[in-house]
Design an enzyme around this catalytic site. Structure first.
Site, short mmCIF file in Angstrom:
data_model
loop_
_atom_site.label_atom_id
_atom_site.label_comp_id
_atom_site.label_asym_id
_atom_site.label_seq_id
_atom_site.Cartn_x
_atom_site.Cartn_y
_atom_site.Cartn_z
N ASP A 114 50.33 1.62 -18.99
CA ASP A 114 48.92 1.63 -18.56
C ASP A 114 48.75 2.77 -17.55
O ASP A 114 49.32 3.18 -16.90
CB ASP A 114 48.69 0.32 -17.78
CG ASP A 114 47.27 -0.03 -17.81
OD1 ASP A 114 46.39 0.65 -18.37
OD2 ASP A 114 46.99 -0.80 -16.62
N ASN A 154 41.85 -4.43 -26.66
CA ASN A 154 41.40 -2.89 -26.26
C ASN A 154 40.60 -2.38 -27.73
O ASN A 154 39.86 -1.48 -27.65
CB ASN A 154 42.62 -2.03 -26.47
CG ASN A 154 43.40 -1.71 -25.30
OD1 ASN A 154 44.87 -1.64 -25.43
ND2 ASN A 154 42.90 -2.22 -24.09
N GLU A 158 63.12 -10.04 -16.47
CA GLU A 158 62.97 -9.48 -15.27
C GLU A 158 61.70 -8.57 -15.58
O GLU A 158 61.49 -7.76 -16.24
CB GLU A 158 64.24 -8.74 -14.91
CG GLU A 158 65.56 -9.45 -14.81
CD GLU A 158 65.44 -10.59 -13.76
OE1 GLU A 158 64.91 -10.24 -12.65
OE2 GLU A 158 65.92 -11.57 -13.82
C1 IPE Z 1 47.34 -3.46 -21.32
O1 IPE Z 1 46.38 -2.34 -20.70
C2 IPE Z 1 47.23 -2.80 -22.70
C3 IPE Z 1 48.08 -1.62 -23.01
C4 IPE Z 1 48.75 -1.08 -21.98
C5 IPE Z 1 48.14 -1.18 -24.27
P1 IPE Z 1 44.89 -2.66 -20.24
O2 IPE Z 1 44.15 -1.59 -19.77
O3 IPE Z 1 44.18 -3.02 -21.75
O4 IPE Z 1 44.91 -4.04 -19.41
P2 IPE Z 1 43.90 -4.41 -18.56
O5 IPE Z 1 42.52 -4.55 -19.34
O6 IPE Z 1 43.70 -3.82 -17.26
O7 IPE Z 1 44.24 -6.03 -18.41
C1 IPE Z 2 46.59 2.47 -21.44
O1 IPE Z 2 45.74 3.03 -20.62
C2 IPE Z 2 46.39 2.59 -22.80
C3 IPE Z 2 45.60 1.82 -23.63
C4 IPE Z 2 45.30 0.55 -23.27
C5 IPE Z 2 45.12 2.20 -24.96
P1 IPE Z 2 44.37 2.81 -20.22
O2 IPE Z 2 43.53 3.40 -20.90
O3 IPE Z 2 44.15 1.30 -20.09
O4 IPE Z 2 44.19 3.59 -18.75
P2 IPE Z 2 43.35 2.98 -17.60
O5 IPE Z 2 44.02 1.73 -17.17
O6 IPE Z 2 41.94 3.15 -18.11
O7 IPE Z 2 43.95 3.91 -16.54
MG MG Z 3 44.32 0.03 -18.62
#
Ligand code: IPE
Ligand code: IPE
Ligand code: MG
Length: 231
Positions: free
Chosen positions: A18, A66, A198
């Site tokens: 993330d 997503n 963990e």
């Molecule tokens: C979790 O991240 C999914 C991935 C890293 C693929 P998100 O960015 O979707 O999670 P939330 O929305 O902050 O919980």
């Molecule tokens: C994780 O990065 C990748 C996917 C969920 C596809 P994010 O796109 O959620 O990045 P942030 O959380 O907005 O920084």
């Molecule tokens: Mg994210």
């Protein structure tokens, strides 16, 4: 007796990758640039993890939730995944790594699913390790799918039998779960499998999560005592 402090490498590591969007925002770049940087980091980090002795690496690349992001962001992600499976299957095969995918592939564009299947098939013989990408994945959805499969089979199941009906049915138990990008939550990832894993949470945004920080996470794992409820 409980399993004592272990200087062992976790056999199965999962990463919630993330922070790509925030990485881009900090640099005044579009979110897609963050996803590209994340993909490049993912490729190098996977290689490093297998070099460290990890045998199973499971990476959260796209959640089912997503899929409700804006269409242009999704199209950019699908383009990156097409490129990843096309360009990396051969390299992984040469290294003896099997590619695997978990998630509800029916939610993805058909041509991408075809590319994924070819990548998975071409690496099927790899004996050194397995790299599993979670795409259009949701832990609750996975559990419901396994329940429905159990019902279809018409017989009550034990926890061990149920586990084998999950999308991760062929993968050994999860030892270590890492989440980058500051949030301290599971976001519907490996809900069942995380029962005795963990956890390691870091503020580092995924494109900045270096091999060195991965090593630091492994040292943290090695210093822990896993008791599995025993004394
Ligand atoms: C979790 O991240 C999914 C991935 C890293 C693929 P998100 O960015 O979707 O999670 P939330 O929305 O902050 O919980
Ligand atoms: C994780 O990065 C990748 C996917 C969920 C596809 P994010 O796109 O959620 O990045 P942030 O959380 O907005 O920084
Ligand atoms: Mg994210």
């Amino acid at each position: 007796m409980a399993e004592k402090r272990q200087n062992r490498i976790p056999r199965h590591v999962a990463i919630i990758m993330d922070g790509n969007g925030r990485w881009a925002k900090k640099r005044l770049l579009p979110r897609g640039a963050g996803h590209r940087a994340g993909l490049e980091r993912m490729i190098a980090l996977s290689e490093h993890a297998f070099d460290c002795g990890v045998e199973y690496l499971t990476l959260y690349a796209l959640s089912a939730e997503n899929l409700s992001r804006p269409e242009d962001e999704l199209q950019g992600l699908f383009r990156l995944f097409r490129e990843y499976f096309t360009e990396n299957a051969e390299k992984l095969k040469a290294k003896g790594i099997r590619l695997n995918v978990i998630g509800d592939l029916s939610l993805l564009p058909e041509d991408l699913v075809g590319i994924i299947r070819r990548g998975v098939e071409s690496t099927a013989g790899g004996g050194r390790g397995a790299l599993t990408l979670a795409l259009a994945y949701g832990g609750r959805q996975e559990i419901v799918a396994a329940c429905n499969e159990a019902v279809r089979r018409g017989k009550e199941v034990t926890a061990e039998e149920f586990e084998r009906l999950l999308w991760t049915g062929e993968i050994p138990p999860l030892d270590f779960l890492i989440r980058t990008g500051r949030e301290v939550r599971l976001s519907n990832f490996l809900l069942w499998q995380a029962a005795y894993a963990e956890f390691y949470f870091t503020d580092t945004l995924f494109p900045d999560f270096s091999d060195g920080e991965f090593d630091e996470a492994l040292r943290s794992f090695a210093a822990r005592e896993r008791r599995f409820g025993k004394v």
